[in-house]
Motif scaffolding. Structure first.
Motif, PDB file in Angstrom:
ATOM      1  N   TRP A  50       0.811  -1.514   0.199  1.00  0.00           N
ATOM      2  CA  TRP A  50      -0.119   0.375   0.106  1.00  0.00           C
ATOM      3  C   TRP A  50       1.039   1.595  -0.101  1.00  0.00           C
ATOM      4  O   TRP A  50       0.434   2.340  -0.699  1.00  0.00           O
ATOM      5  CB  TRP A  50      -0.932   0.189   1.153  1.00  0.00           C
ATOM      6  N   VAL A  51       2.351   1.011   0.173  1.00  0.00           N
ATOM      7  CA  VAL A  51       3.018   2.284   0.750  1.00  0.00           C
ATOM      8  C   VAL A  51       4.327   2.267   0.460  1.00  0.00           C
ATOM      9  O   VAL A  51       5.273   0.877   0.574  1.00  0.00           O
ATOM     10  CB  VAL A  51       2.594   3.143   1.564  1.00  0.00           C
ATOM     11  N   ALA A  52       4.980   2.653  -0.420  1.00  0.00           N
ATOM     12  CA  ALA A  52       6.378   2.213  -0.420  1.00  0.00           C
ATOM     13  C   ALA A  52       7.771   4.156   0.311  1.00  0.00           C
ATOM     14  O   ALA A  52       6.804   4.964   0.248  1.00  0.00           O
ATOM     15  CB  ALA A  52       6.676   2.340  -1.814  1.00  0.00           C
ATOM     16  N   ILE A  53       8.927   3.024   0.911  1.00  0.00           N
ATOM     17  CA  ILE A  53       9.488   3.871   0.809  1.00  0.00           C
ATOM     18  C   ILE A  53      10.700   4.015   0.593  1.00  0.00           C
ATOM     19  O   ILE A  53      10.998   3.323  -0.010  1.00  0.00           O
ATOM     20  CB  ILE A  53      10.101   3.842   2.612  1.00  0.00           C
ATOM     21  N   LEU A  54      11.001   5.098  -0.480  1.00  0.00           N
ATOM     22  CA  LEU A  54      12.729   5.216  -0.711  1.00  0.00           C
ATOM     23  C   LEU A  54      13.547   6.193  -0.044  1.00  0.00           C
ATOM     24  O   LEU A  54      14.116   6.807   0.239  1.00  0.00           O
ATOM     25  CB  LEU A  54      12.401   5.969  -2.484  1.00  0.00           C
ATOM     26  N   THR A  55      14.882   4.702  -0.107  1.00  0.00           N
ATOM     27  CA  THR A  55      16.041   5.481   0.548  1.00  0.00           C
ATOM     28  C   THR A  55      17.257   5.212  -0.114  1.00  0.00           C
ATOM     29  O   THR A  55      17.187   4.073  -0.976  1.00  0.00           O
ATOM     30  CB  THR A  55      15.968   4.760   2.168  1.00  0.00           C
ATOM     31  N   ALA A 203      -9.030   4.862  -0.128  1.00  0.00           N
ATOM     32  CA  ALA A 203      -9.263   6.633   0.098  1.00  0.00           C
ATOM     33  C   ALA A 203      -7.837   7.731  -0.467  1.00  0.00           C
ATOM     34  O   ALA A 203      -8.312   8.217  -1.640  1.00  0.00           O
ATOM     35  CB  ALA A 203     -10.120   6.703   1.321  1.00  0.00           C
ATOM     36  N   VAL A 204      -6.532   6.817  -0.133  1.00  0.00           N
ATOM     37  CA  VAL A 204      -5.690   7.012  -0.640  1.00  0.00           C
ATOM     38  C   VAL A 204      -5.225   7.218  -2.080  1.00  0.00           C
ATOM     39  O   VAL A 204      -4.951   7.469  -2.918  1.00  0.00           O
ATOM     40  CB  VAL A 204      -4.656   6.211   0.535  1.00  0.00           C
ATOM     41  N   LYS A 205      -5.501   5.548  -3.176  1.00  0.00           N
ATOM     42  CA  LYS A 205      -5.637   5.680  -4.185  1.00  0.00           C
ATOM     43  C   LYS A 205      -6.679   6.458  -4.965  1.00  0.00           C
ATOM     44  O   LYS A 205      -6.006   7.783  -5.957  1.00  0.00           O
ATOM     45  CB  LYS A 205      -6.345   4.402  -4.652  1.00  0.00           C
ATOM     46  N   ALA A 206      -7.366   6.720  -4.266  1.00  0.00           N
ATOM     47  CA  ALA A 206      -8.579   7.779  -4.908  1.00  0.00           C
ATOM     48  C   ALA A 206      -7.953   9.284  -4.948  1.00  0.00           C
ATOM     49  O   ALA A 206      -8.221  10.268  -5.782  1.00  0.00           O
ATOM     50  CB  ALA A 206      -9.749   8.089  -4.247  1.00  0.00           C
TER      51      ALA A 206
END
Length: 258
Positions: A50-55, A203-206
């Motif tokens: 659902w969520v990604a973190i890039l580092t 809702a996040v995707k919307a």
């Protein structure tokens, strides 16, 4: 799936993506661009993420941006159609990405952070679009995104000078969301990702879908395509060739303005 230049880790509904070329400050070359594009493709398609973190790997750099030495040495490979880091020309991702900026984010490294939805910065981070110092310009979305996210006047100052921006100034300008001590960065990024996974993913995707539509209404894609045309013209100038050569040779460029 194992990658050569990037590592990934799943934590529940969260994907952690780590650029893994610390020996060159996580600079991005064509093979790494393509790996990252594939990772974002897989992230977008996986209903359990659902969520990604890039580092970035190491404690020095998030990413130094484009690997100019690889370019100057005739390195092979073509970046993907999805643009720098597989992100700059990706207009339909409906899942949020958090940038955990652990060190300096220069050029394309800063542009990748700007392409993320939230930037959490270490106190030791630095940001810059220094392309003008080597005969480039911020063609991988820096011109467009920074001017839209903080306003044209402060963005122009950063883009035309190539100067460093510290995290506190970035937060004041509005492109940094949060600043934390270096040893608390990933914990803060994961905490923010968990906040997002606690709400409705639909809702996040919307929300992201409407934000993407706003980019379309503002002709972001057309502007980025124009940047590609301009950078191709710039590649034919003496200043471009001199900038890359001077960078590799670690000397001050001798500009010709032609």
């Amino acid at each position: 799936m194992a990658y050569e230049f990037v590592t990934t880790e799943r934590r529940g509904n969260i994907l952690i993506v780590t650029m893994n070329r610390p020996e060159v400050y996580n600079a991005v070359h064509a093979p790494m661009h393509n790996e990252m594009s594939q990772i974002w493709d897989e992230f977008a398609a996986d209903p359990d993420l659902w969520v990604a973190i890039l580092t970035g790997a190491g404690d020095k750099a998030f990413s130094a941006g484009n690997d100019l030495k690889y370019t100057a040495q005739g390195g092979k490979g073509k970046p993907p159609e999805t643009g720098f880091g597989g992100m700059a020309m990706r207009f339909d991702l409906e899942k949020p990405v958090i940038a955990a900026v652990n060190g300096f984010a220069m050029g394309g490294g800063f542009e990748m952070a700007l392409n993320c939805d939230i930037i959490i910065s270490s106190e030791t981070a630095k940001f810059a679009l220094p392309e003008v110092k080597v005969g480039f310009f911020a063609a991988a979305s820096g011109v467009q995104l920074l001017s839209r996210q903080i306003g044209r006047k402060p963005a122009v100052d950063i883009m035309l000078t190539g100067r460093h921006v510290m995290p506190d100034e970035g937060k004041e300008l509005g492109f940094v969301n949060q600043i934390v001590p270096a040893d608390q960065l990933m914990a803060a990024a994961i905490a923010k990702a968990e906040e997002i996974t606690a709400v409705s993913p639909s809702a996040v995707k919307a929300t992201k879908r409407v934000l993407n539509a706003m980019d379309e209404l503002e002709n972001l894609k057309a502007s980025l395509n124009y940047s590609r045309q301009v950078i191709m013209d710039l590649r034919e100038t003496e200043d471009f060739k001199e900038g890359v050569t001077a960078f590799v040779e670690k000397r001050k460029p001798e500009w010709k303005n032609r």
